[in-house]
Design a protein around this motif. Sequence first.
Motif, short mmCIF file in Angstrom:
data_model
loop_
_atom_site.label_atom_id
_atom_site.label_comp_id
_atom_site.label_asym_id
_atom_site.label_seq_id
_atom_site.Cartn_x
_atom_site.Cartn_y
_atom_site.Cartn_z
N GLY A 185 -4.01 11.92 4.38
CA GLY A 185 -4.51 12.86 3.39
C GLY A 185 -5.13 12.17 2.19
O GLY A 185 -4.84 11.00 1.90
N GLU A 186 -5.95 12.90 1.45
CA GLU A 186 -6.75 12.32 0.37
C GLU A 186 -5.91 11.69 -0.72
O GLU A 186 -6.33 10.70 -1.33
N GLN A 187 -4.75 12.24 -1.01
CA GLN A 187 -3.94 11.74 -2.12
C GLN A 187 -2.90 10.72 -1.67
O GLN A 187 -2.08 10.28 -2.48
N GLY A 188 -2.94 10.31 -0.41
CA GLY A 188 -1.91 9.44 0.13
C GLY A 188 -2.01 8.01 -0.38
O GLY A 188 -3.10 7.48 -0.61
N ARG A 189 -0.86 7.39 -0.57
CA ARG A 189 -0.73 5.97 -0.85
C ARG A 189 0.27 5.41 0.16
O ARG A 189 1.27 6.04 0.44
N VAL A 190 -0.02 4.23 0.69
CA VAL A 190 0.77 3.70 1.79
C VAL A 190 1.24 2.28 1.50
O VAL A 190 0.48 1.46 0.96
N ALA A 191 2.48 2.00 1.89
CA ALA A 191 3.01 0.64 1.92
C ALA A 191 3.44 0.35 3.35
O ALA A 191 4.29 1.08 3.91
N THR A 192 2.87 -0.67 3.97
CA THR A 192 3.30 -1.05 5.31
C THR A 192 4.57 -1.88 5.22
O THR A 192 4.83 -2.56 4.22
#
Length: 359
Positions: free
Chosen positions: A48-55
């Motif tokens: 989604g547009e507002q997503g932030r991810v840490a692998t």
Amino acid sequence: MRIPIARPLLPTADDVLPYLKRIDQTRWYSNGGPLVLEFEERLARHCGEQGRVATVANATIGLTLALLASDLPPGSLCMMPSWTFAATGHAVLLAGLIPWMIDVGVETMALDAERSRSILPDAPGQVAAVIPVSPFGAPLDMAGWRRFRRETGVAVIADMAAAFDCVCASEIPAVVSLHATKTCGIGEGGFVVSTDPGFIEEIQKRANFGFWNSREATARSMNGKLSEYGAAVGLASLDHWPTIRADFQRVALAYRKNFREQPGVRLQTGFGNNWISSTMMIESLGDGAEAVAAKLAGQDIETRRWWGSGLHRHEAFCRFPRHELKVTEGLARRVIGLPCWRDLPNECVREICQIVARP
């Protein structure tokens, strides 16, 4: 077995090779390299547009870090279903919390936010967190869990290990697995997604020994990073995601078609239509899971009780507090996984369904 329960199919060497050549050029192999950053950006767009991810190195570490990043009182309770994979419970213990196992809904096989709130007074101690678990990749009621967090102040971490297809970024952090057996597999790996950039930054810090713009460890942490090699496989998987999804959907719809006239078999709501997964779960309302497993084993077809009899039956978790678990006990007797892999032939699906239907 003639038809195994799973046959993972990850990107080929040719698919991954362009990304490996980029690693050779940069000589950057871990610690947030360019492939990891690109992979996180593409995962965020998927969510989604507002997503932030840490692998992270795997989803168990992701769950542990998400709990640690929530700064919860050590020794407090974490509400969680007994109807889940062992990783959920292990993450709670690794974060210094105590599992409090509660029951799931009959139809959803997941924790219900309203019911969870209603039994908070029954808790045998302070409840600091709750982990609703996506059952085998199904969507969760995230709006309900947002209300729960807002009204109770209890931290909520969503275990969506198998839900890559339907995960959406929200203020509730979600943890997704990228294990080889999942729909978007890379071998070993996972990620945490949230709309809160500060929370994601905290995950990244705690996955790197607590270092952030310095060599000083600033918080309880671990080495939980994803390598550039893992990101290379991940980027190749994302390149082929539409094809991967279509393959799993074909298998899901083949099962739906062949089970359509079998009233004693119940499939998860929306499976194959609204969402897909790498597991094919049925609830055998008549024969039960053991009888289905025996019938298929007689034809060299493998099955799997993916979540066994519930965590409260595992030696590692049986001593921890629990609420009544009547639904979990019933699901453990009736739910079983059937073969599900990308290139499973439709003829095999038809044969499996016919065997399950035999008296």
